[in-house]
Scaffold this motif. Structure first.
Motif, PDB file in Angstrom:
ATOM      1  N   GLU A  37       0.841  -1.210   0.000  1.00  0.00           N
ATOM      2  CA  GLU A  37       0.000   0.000   0.000  1.00  0.00           C
ATOM      3  C   GLU A  37       0.874   1.257   0.000  1.00  0.00           C
ATOM      4  O   GLU A  37       0.475   2.304  -0.507  1.00  0.00           O
ATOM      5  N   GLY A  95      -1.578 -12.273   3.743  1.00  0.00           N
ATOM      6  CA  GLY A  95      -2.569 -12.243   2.662  1.00  0.00           C
ATOM      7  C   GLY A  95      -3.771 -13.083   3.017  1.00  0.00           C
ATOM      8  O   GLY A  95      -3.725 -14.306   2.906  1.00  0.00           O
ATOM      9  N   VAL A 106      -4.984 -14.033   5.780  1.00  0.00           N
ATOM     10  CA  VAL A 106      -4.815 -15.045   6.837  1.00  0.00           C
ATOM     11  C   VAL A 106      -6.007 -14.943   7.787  1.00  0.00           C
ATOM     12  O   VAL A 106      -6.447 -13.845   8.141  1.00  0.00           O
ATOM     13  N   LEU A 126       1.887 -12.387   8.826  1.00  0.00           N
ATOM     14  CA  LEU A 126       1.563 -10.959   8.919  1.00  0.00           C
ATOM     15  C   LEU A 126       0.065 -10.875   8.657  1.00  0.00           C
ATOM     16  O   LEU A 126      -0.422 -11.273   7.597  1.00  0.00           O
TER      17      LEU A 126
HETATM   18  C1  PEP Z   1      -1.685  -6.719   4.812  1.00  0.00           C
HETATM   19  O1  PEP Z   1      -2.173  -5.862   4.080  1.00  0.00           O
HETATM   20  O2  PEP Z   1      -0.560  -6.580   5.327  1.00  0.00           O
HETATM   21  C2  PEP Z   1      -2.477  -7.937   5.060  1.00  0.00           C
HETATM   22  C3  PEP Z   1      -1.838  -9.014   5.438  1.00  0.00           C
HETATM   23  O3  PEP Z   1      -3.816  -7.837   4.874  1.00  0.00           O
HETATM   24  P1  PEP Z   1      -4.971  -8.944   5.040  1.00  0.00           P
HETATM   25  O4  PEP Z   1      -4.568  -9.909   6.105  1.00  0.00           O
HETATM   26  O5  PEP Z   1      -6.177  -8.151   5.405  1.00  0.00           O
HETATM   27  O6  PEP Z   1      -5.101  -9.590   3.696  1.00  0.00           O
END
Ligand code: PEP
Length: 255
Positions: free
Chosen positions: A98, A213, A215, A233
């Motif tokens: 982002e 992603g 998760v 993450l």
């Molecule tokens: C992120 O944007 O760092 C991320 C992991 O988002 P999400 O878990 O919402 O896909």
């Protein structure tokens, strides 16, 4: 490579108020406190870092979502590594897609990584392709992101580097789907090979790799068990107390 699993909560620009933020942090900290085999890092918006600075504990650390590379000066709107360090922050997410979408380059990211290390911050370098094409161009893209973001940083300085593989098509509210643990494992092997060619095998294996992603509590276990990663993450699911608590508990069970 660290033995503890690392779970990083990226709250992005949420929640709206300090009251909500405090409740979310306290709940995460409560769960994290019992999980000695899991290292939890909460990355709230920068405006809340000062609020949580005194609340950091042995298993629940504070991370920033970005920072600038200079330590002080006339840089309106920026946050420095020195300021983060002074606030008890020990991790910083760098190169999130982002931020890259707003113009951040691999060269900017490299300056930020160097600055983070100077202040003993653990740098979480995000990489990820927009699309996974059949010809494998995405692999060259990932390789270039790694090479240019690390540039000439010597291997001996990478003790505080973590790489988060976050395919853009799998993250955020517009995500098509999460990756699969099998495909993730191939990417993790590829990332280690790139690092091994750039540095050496021992450095390649000392760097923790995370997956990010879409998760959630349903897929976390498979990524951790079969994806070859050292942690996750987590974006959206980190804002849901029940869901995130579940992810932390699942992580604790991973051998
Ligand atoms: C992120 O944007 O760092 C991320 C992991 O988002 P999400 O878990 O919402 O896909």
């Amino acid at each position: 490579m660290k033995t503890k699993q690392l779970i990083v909560a990226n709250w992005k620009m949420n929640p709206r108020t300090p009251k909500e933020a405090r409740a979310l942090f306290q709940s995460t900290k409560r769960t994290a406190g019992h999980l000695t085999k899991v290292q939890t890092v909460v990355c709230p918006p920068a405006v809340f870092l000062g609020l949580f600075s005194p609340l950091v504990s042995r298993n629940c650390f504070l991370g920033a979502q970005d920072m600038f590379w200079e330590k002080e000066g006339a840089y309106t709107g920026k946050i420095s590594p020195a300021q983060l360090h002074a606030l008890n922050v020990s991790y910083v997410i760098l190169g999130h897609s982002e931020e890259r979408a707003l113009g951040e380059t691999n060269e900017d990211i490299q300056k930020k990584i160097r600055a983070a290390f100077e202040y003993r911050l653990n740098a979480i370098l995000c990489i990820g392709e927009k699309e996974r094409d059949h010809e494998g161009h995405y692999l060259s893209f990932l390789k270039e992101q790694i090479k240019k973001s690390l540039g000439k940083i010597p291997g001996k300085e990478l003790g505080r580097l973590i790489i988060a593989y976050e395919p853009i098509w799998a993250i955020g509210a517009l995500a098509k789907k999460a990756d699969t643990p099998r495909a993730l494992l191939e990417i993790v092997i590829f990332i280690r090979k790139v690092l091994s060619d750039m540095y050496d095998k021992s450095i390649a294996f000392q760097i923790s790799i995370l997956y990010g992603g879409s998760v959630n509590a349903q897929n976390a276990e498979a990524f951790l068990k079969d994806g070859g990663v050292n942690g996750l993450l987590v974006g959206r699911a980190s804002l849901d107390t029940k869901e995130f608590t579940e992810i932390l508990k699942i992580t604790k069970q991973i051998k």
